[in-house]
Design a protein around this motif. Structure first.
Motif, mmCIF file in Angstrom:
data_model
loop_
_atom_site.group_PDB
_atom_site.id
_atom_site.type_symbol
_atom_site.label_atom_id
_atom_site.label_comp_id
_atom_site.label_asym_id
_atom_site.label_seq_id
_atom_site.Cartn_x
_atom_site.Cartn_y
_atom_site.Cartn_z
ATOM 1 N N LEU A 1 0.738 -2.188 -0.109
ATOM 2 C CA LEU A 1 0.327 -0.154 -0.501
ATOM 3 C C LEU A 1 0.470 0.968 -0.548
ATOM 4 O O LEU A 1 0.964 1.966 -0.324
ATOM 5 C CB LEU A 1 -0.308 0.285 0.761
ATOM 6 C CG LEU A 1 -2.236 1.328 1.052
ATOM 7 C CD1 LEU A 1 -2.921 1.943 0.105
ATOM 8 C CD2 LEU A 1 -2.888 1.422 2.773
ATOM 9 N N PHE A 2 1.966 1.432 0.860
ATOM 10 C CA PHE A 2 2.762 2.534 1.435
ATOM 11 C C PHE A 2 3.572 2.501 -0.473
ATOM 12 O O PHE A 2 3.496 3.400 -1.298
ATOM 13 C CB PHE A 2 3.871 1.872 1.384
ATOM 14 C CG PHE A 2 3.388 2.672 3.079
ATOM 15 C CD1 PHE A 2 2.284 3.070 3.373
ATOM 16 C CD2 PHE A 2 4.717 2.458 4.265
ATOM 17 C CE1 PHE A 2 1.953 3.673 5.304
ATOM 18 C CE2 PHE A 2 4.376 2.456 5.457
ATOM 19 C CZ PHE A 2 2.859 3.285 6.332
ATOM 20 N N THR A 3 3.793 1.557 -1.799
ATOM 21 C CA THR A 3 4.341 1.190 -2.489
ATOM 22 C C THR A 3 3.407 2.268 -3.631
ATOM 23 O O THR A 3 3.886 2.830 -4.069
ATOM 24 C CB THR A 3 5.192 0.468 -2.280
ATOM 25 O OG1 THR A 3 5.826 -0.359 -1.595
ATOM 26 C CG2 THR A 3 6.145 0.772 -4.337
ATOM 27 N N ALA A 4 2.502 1.510 -3.784
ATOM 28 C CA ALA A 4 1.662 1.773 -4.822
ATOM 29 C C ALA A 4 0.970 3.087 -3.920
ATOM 30 O O ALA A 4 0.842 4.315 -5.701
ATOM 31 C CB ALA A 4 0.901 0.544 -4.516
ATOM 32 N N VAL A 5 0.997 3.611 -3.032
ATOM 33 C CA VAL A 5 0.212 4.831 -3.071
ATOM 34 C C VAL A 5 1.149 5.934 -3.411
ATOM 35 O O VAL A 5 0.523 7.018 -4.423
ATOM 36 C CB VAL A 5 -0.042 5.152 -1.856
ATOM 37 C CG1 VAL A 5 -0.287 6.583 -1.081
ATOM 38 C CG2 VAL A 5 -1.167 4.718 -1.131
ATOM 39 N N SER A 6 2.684 5.579 -3.170
ATOM 40 C CA SER A 6 3.484 6.699 -3.024
ATOM 41 C C SER A 6 4.294 6.517 -4.914
ATOM 42 O O SER A 6 3.926 7.806 -5.431
ATOM 43 C CB SER A 6 4.872 6.271 -2.507
ATOM 44 O OG SER A 6 6.142 7.156 -3.835
ATOM 45 N N GLN A 7 4.050 5.627 -5.453
ATOM 46 C CA GLN A 7 4.141 5.460 -6.596
ATOM 47 C C GLN A 7 2.847 5.697 -7.459
ATOM 48 O O GLN A 7 3.382 6.862 -8.761
ATOM 49 C CB GLN A 7 4.381 4.017 -7.546
ATOM 50 C CG GLN A 7 4.115 3.744 -8.925
ATOM 51 C CD GLN A 7 6.028 4.389 -9.641
ATOM 52 O OE1 GLN A 7 6.602 4.518 -8.584
ATOM 53 N NE2 GLN A 7 6.136 5.418 -10.689
ATOM 54 N N TRP A 8 1.513 6.034 -7.447
ATOM 55 C CA TRP A 8 0.254 6.441 -7.701
ATOM 56 C C TRP A 8 0.600 7.872 -7.691
ATOM 57 O O TRP A 8 0.361 8.987 -8.798
ATOM 58 C CB TRP A 8 -0.959 5.954 -7.196
ATOM 59 C CG TRP A 8 -2.418 6.556 -8.274
ATOM 60 C CD1 TRP A 8 -2.743 7.760 -7.696
ATOM 61 C CD2 TRP A 8 -2.535 5.333 -9.143
ATOM 62 N NE1 TRP A 8 -3.661 7.580 -8.516
ATOM 63 C CE2 TRP A 8 -3.351 6.851 -9.473
ATOM 64 C CE3 TRP A 8 -2.586 4.254 -9.675
ATOM 65 C CZ2 TRP A 8 -4.870 5.947 -10.188
ATOM 66 C CZ3 TRP A 8 -3.150 3.745 -10.168
ATOM 67 C CH2 TRP A 8 -4.137 4.665 -10.727
ATOM 68 N N ASN A 9 0.897 8.879 -6.974
ATOM 69 C CA ASN A 9 0.870 9.961 -6.619
ATOM 70 C C ASN A 9 2.137 10.144 -7.035
ATOM 71 O O ASN A 9 1.805 11.747 -7.156
ATOM 72 C CB ASN A 9 0.514 10.488 -5.594
ATOM 73 C CG ASN A 9 -1.086 10.581 -4.828
ATOM 74 O OD1 ASN A 9 -1.841 10.044 -5.434
ATOM 75 N ND2 ASN A 9 -0.516 9.617 -3.507
ATOM 76 N N SER A 10 2.901 10.020 -7.447
ATOM 77 C CA SER A 10 4.654 10.497 -8.024
ATOM 78 C C SER A 10 4.003 11.189 -8.554
ATOM 79 O O SER A 10 3.599 10.727 -10.505
ATOM 80 C CB SER A 10 5.677 9.888 -7.915
ATOM 81 O OG SER A 10 6.823 9.652 -8.829
ATOM 82 N N PHE A 11 4.784 12.573 -9.668
ATOM 83 C CA PHE A 11 4.841 12.318 -11.008
ATOM 84 C C PHE A 11 6.114 13.877 -11.392
ATOM 85 O O PHE A 11 6.905 13.747 -11.880
ATOM 86 C CB PHE A 11 3.973 14.336 -11.431
ATOM 87 C CG PHE A 11 4.142 15.026 -10.618
ATOM 88 C CD1 PHE A 11 4.662 16.152 -10.985
ATOM 89 C CD2 PHE A 11 4.187 15.281 -9.119
ATOM 90 C CE1 PHE A 11 5.304 17.355 -10.525
ATOM 91 C CE2 PHE A 11 4.375 16.609 -8.416
ATOM 92 C CZ PHE A 11 4.484 17.463 -9.182
#
Length: 302
Positions: free
Chosen positions: A206-216
């Motif tokens: 979850l941590f990794t997915a949220v971080s990657q999803w919000n990364s730009f």
């Protein structure tokens, strides 16, 4: 006397509970209202949003903001790219952090304290953006999908949390019993440690997915081809484009077109937030049980 004191304590407890519930309710409203405001603003008429008349309920229900965004083919391509990047990032991060955290949790690992010191050191000091960019460039990952998650595949903090989980959840006696039965270290890890680590795997995923999803920012630095842009970078481009149109900064010379763009600028902004946030919000309830358990273990035992 005892009966009176019990009544007095009961009344005091009720007052205390009332104060607690009141305070927590106020805090909950303060936290939730901005999210609620974004939702109702994304469904309201642009004029009502721009005038500030939207407060508690949508005014002039409309899906125009979502129609403008979802008719853009770049948004769907960004969704596909981000889903791909998120899956690859989660898989790579778990493949590094779970074995790494398990290895650091074993007392027989030679030099584990020194390795932990190096991990903690990287949490306070880093090479910076320019050296990182030079390394990524020298590795030939510029304008490739690998630049988005390979340099940040393993977080030192997450590895420490995983190590703490294994230390508190896998007793030494279990490993000793497995060794007596002829179980190797690798077999113990894959057959016993990994199945018992579902909570921490869910938390790290979850941590990794949220971080990657919000990364730009990584995509903004490393990617040059628009076909590789993740969703957040495409939404950023749409938002900037709509704001420029609203300010008359592009090729629009028709005053009526500028006014129309200004009407929809705020509506598009709120709809963009919803488009980017809904997938993560939909995923969280399925991982909430593991998330809470894993976070409590990492915080209390760390």
């Amino acid at each position: 006397m005892d009966h009176t004191s019990r009544i007095a304590r009961s009344r005091a407890d009720k007052v205390f509970d009332l104060c607690n519930y009141t305070l927590l309710s106020v805090i909950l409203l303060i936290v939730l209202y901005p999210l609620y405001f974004i939702v109702i603003s994304s469904f309201s008429e642009p004029t009502a949003v721009n005038s500030g008349s939207v407060t508690f309920f949508p005014k002039g229900f409309t899906l125009e903001g979502y129609r403008i965004i979802l008719q853009n083919n770049d948004v769907w391509r960004g969704y596909a790219n981000t889903i791909l990047y998120t899956i690859l990032n989660v898989a790579l991060s778990l493949a590094i952090m779970i074995p790494g955290g398990y290895a650091l949790s074993r007392k027989e690992l030679v030099g584990r304290n020194f390795i932990m010191m190096l991990l903690v050191f990287t949490m306070f000091f880093s090479g910076g953006m320019i050296p990182t960019y030079m390394i990524v460039k020298n590795l030939g990952m510029i304008d490739t999908i690998w630049a988005l998650f390979v340099p940040t595949a393993a977080s030192a903090y997450n590895v420490i949390v995983v190590r703490t989980f294994f230390q508190s959840s896998l007793p030494e006696e279990m490993l000793e019993s497995a060794k007596v039965d002829g179980c190797s270290m690798f077999r113990f890890f894959f057959k016993m440690a990994v199945p018992l680590s579902a909570p921490i795997i869910a938390v790290m995923a979850l941590f990794t997915a949220v971080s990657q999803w919000n990364s730009f920012f990584s995509a903004l630095i490393y990617l040059q081809s628009s076909d590789l842009y993740p969703l957040q970078l495409i939404l950023r481009s749409i938002l900037i484009s709509s704001q420029m149109s609203a300010n008359g900064a592009d090729a629009i010379v028709d005053p009526e077109s500028i006014v129309e763009a200004q009407r929809y600028a705020e509506l598009i902004k709120y709809a963009l937030i919803m488009v980017a946030s809904v997938p993560v919000l939909a995923l969280y309830p399925f991982l909430q049980r593991f998330f809470v358990k894993g976070m409590m273990i990492g915080s209390v035992k760390g």
